[in-house]
Design a protein around this motif. Structure first.
Motif, short mmCIF file in Angstrom:
data_model
loop_
_atom_site.label_atom_id
_atom_site.label_comp_id
_atom_site.label_asym_id
_atom_site.label_seq_id
_atom_site.Cartn_x
_atom_site.Cartn_y
_atom_site.Cartn_z
N UNK A 298 0.85 -1.19 0.00
CA UNK A 298 0.00 0.00 0.00
C UNK A 298 0.89 1.24 0.00
N UNK A 299 0.29 2.38 -0.35
CA UNK A 299 1.05 3.64 -0.32
C UNK A 299 1.55 3.95 1.08
N UNK A 300 0.72 3.67 2.08
CA UNK A 300 1.11 3.93 3.47
C UNK A 300 2.28 3.06 3.88
N UNK A 301 2.26 1.78 3.51
CA UNK A 301 3.35 0.88 3.88
C UNK A 301 4.65 1.24 3.17
N UNK B 58 10.09 3.40 3.63
CA UNK B 58 11.08 4.39 3.20
C UNK B 58 11.52 5.25 4.38
N UNK B 59 10.55 5.74 5.15
CA UNK B 59 10.90 6.66 6.24
C UNK B 59 11.68 5.93 7.33
N UNK C 39 5.08 11.22 11.73
CA UNK C 39 5.05 11.26 10.28
C UNK C 39 4.09 10.21 9.71
N UNK C 40 4.07 9.03 10.32
CA UNK C 40 3.15 7.97 9.89
C UNK C 40 1.70 8.43 10.02
N UNK C 41 1.37 9.07 11.14
CA UNK C 41 -0.01 9.49 11.39
C UNK C 41 -0.44 10.62 10.46
N UNK C 42 0.46 11.58 10.23
CA UNK C 42 0.10 12.67 9.32
C UNK C 42 -0.03 12.15 7.89
N UNK C 43 0.81 11.18 7.53
CA UNK C 43 0.68 10.58 6.20
C UNK C 43 -0.70 9.96 6.04
N UNK D 133 -1.44 24.17 7.12
CA UNK D 133 -0.13 24.37 7.72
C UNK D 133 0.51 23.05 8.12
N UNK D 134 -0.29 22.17 8.71
CA UNK D 134 0.22 20.87 9.17
C UNK D 134 0.72 20.04 8.00
N UNK D 135 -0.02 20.03 6.89
CA UNK D 135 0.35 19.22 5.73
C UNK D 135 1.56 19.81 5.01
N UNK D 136 1.63 21.14 4.93
CA UNK D 136 2.81 21.76 4.35
C UNK D 136 4.05 21.39 5.17
N UNK D 137 3.90 21.41 6.50
CA UNK D 137 5.02 21.06 7.37
C UNK D 137 5.49 19.63 7.14
N UNK D 138 4.54 18.72 6.93
CA UNK D 138 4.89 17.34 6.65
C UNK D 138 5.73 17.24 5.38
#
Length: 294
Positions: free
Chosen positions: A169-172, A177-178, A196-200, A236-241
């Motif tokens: 999956x995209x999440x996995x 990678x991270x 980072x996992x949760x914001x993704x 703002x949160x997504x830009x930061x990610x």
């Protein structure tokens, strides 16, 4: 009617005069006169000025996109072209407060970067990890019912893919990678991995809202409900990610044997997450708006 026709001819004559070299000042004088006689609100509604504004915005966004990816370390022309295009569409939608379209374009960038790294570097590195490392417990906690939960690296990375024998999956892919890009200790998850996992996950769910597609599980509904009505903060949160992710890739180029067609030394490094707003004018703009609304 006759006067109207005469005035149209006068406008045409002025238009011809403006085209002549040395008569550029006429445009300034005309605009100055219009500004003195008409309210700015009325002038701004005219399609001509809307077109000018649109053109200027496009130029600004184009520069912002190229600046943002100016030190991107992956030397792949097609990938970079797509990233810049999606960044421009993302920022264009933000300026028009189209949050879910913004999230879709943001997700496109994350997917493009992650897929490239997964296919060219980190899937191979994952396959090279020993079974012992994959089965090491890296996470232990109590769930909301008080049940003890323990997760190995294997279950953390690809838990939701257990039914898919030959796909990720995209999440996995992102978690893999991270994790491999930022790990410094095999005994625990990298710093900021969970955040980072949760914001993704949040970005993925917001992206799906642009489709109004299939149903959601309960945990997905909770995230979608949390975003709804708070889109201003999530910009703002997504830009930061996105910047944090690019920052980690930038730093990993220094610490790993980077797989690209051309090695290059980075000219500069993005600032750490705690100085995020200072390092990006778009984020600073969003940060200032949020402060003014508090």
């Amino acid at each position: 009617m006759k006067d109207r026709e005469k005035l149209k001819k006068l406008v045409q004559i002025i238009g011809d005069l403006i085209k002549l070299d040395g008569n550029e000042w006429l445009i300034e004088e005309i605009l100055k006169t219009i500004g003195e006689k008409s309210p700015v609100e009325e002038i701004a509604k005219h399609p001509f000025f809307e077109d000018i504004y649109e053109h200027c915005i496009r130029l600004v966004i184009d520069k912002q996109a190229k600046d943002f990816y100016s030190t991107f370390p992956i030397n792949n022309e097609e990938l970079l072209k797509n990233l810049i295009y999606d960044f421009k569409e993302m920022e264009y939608n933000r300026r028009r407060d189209r949050f879910y379209e913004f999230s879709f374009c943001l997700n496109q960038q994350i997917e493009g970067i992650t897929n490239y790294l997964f296919d060219n570097i980190y899937l191979r590195k994952w396959n090279e990890l020993s079974r012992e490392k994959k089965n090491k417990v890296l996470e232990s906690y109590l769930d909301k019912n008080g049940k003890q939960i323990t997760n190995t690296l294997q279950t953390i990375i690809i838990a939701e893919d257990k039914e898919k024998k030959n796909s990720w999956s995209d999440q996995s892919k992102f978690k893999l990678v991270y994790y491999l890009m930022t790990r410094t200790n095999d005994e625990k998850l990298p710093y900021d991995f969970k955040r980072m996992r949760d914001i993704r996950n949040e970005i993925s769910i917001a992206r799906n809202e642009s489709h109004r597609g299939s149903g959601k599980q309960d945990w997905q509904k909770e995230i979608a409900n949390a975003i709804n009505g708070n889109e201003g903060k999530y910009y703002f949160k997504f830009y930061g990610f996105l910047q944090d992710y690019i920052n980690q890739i930038q730093m990993s180029q220094i610490n790993t044997n980077w797989h690209s067609t051309k090695q290059q030394s980075p000219k500069k490094i993005f600032k750490p997450a705690n100085t995020l707003g200072d390092s990006n004018p778009i984020l600073q703009e969003l940060k200032n708006k949020m402060k003014s609304n508090d």
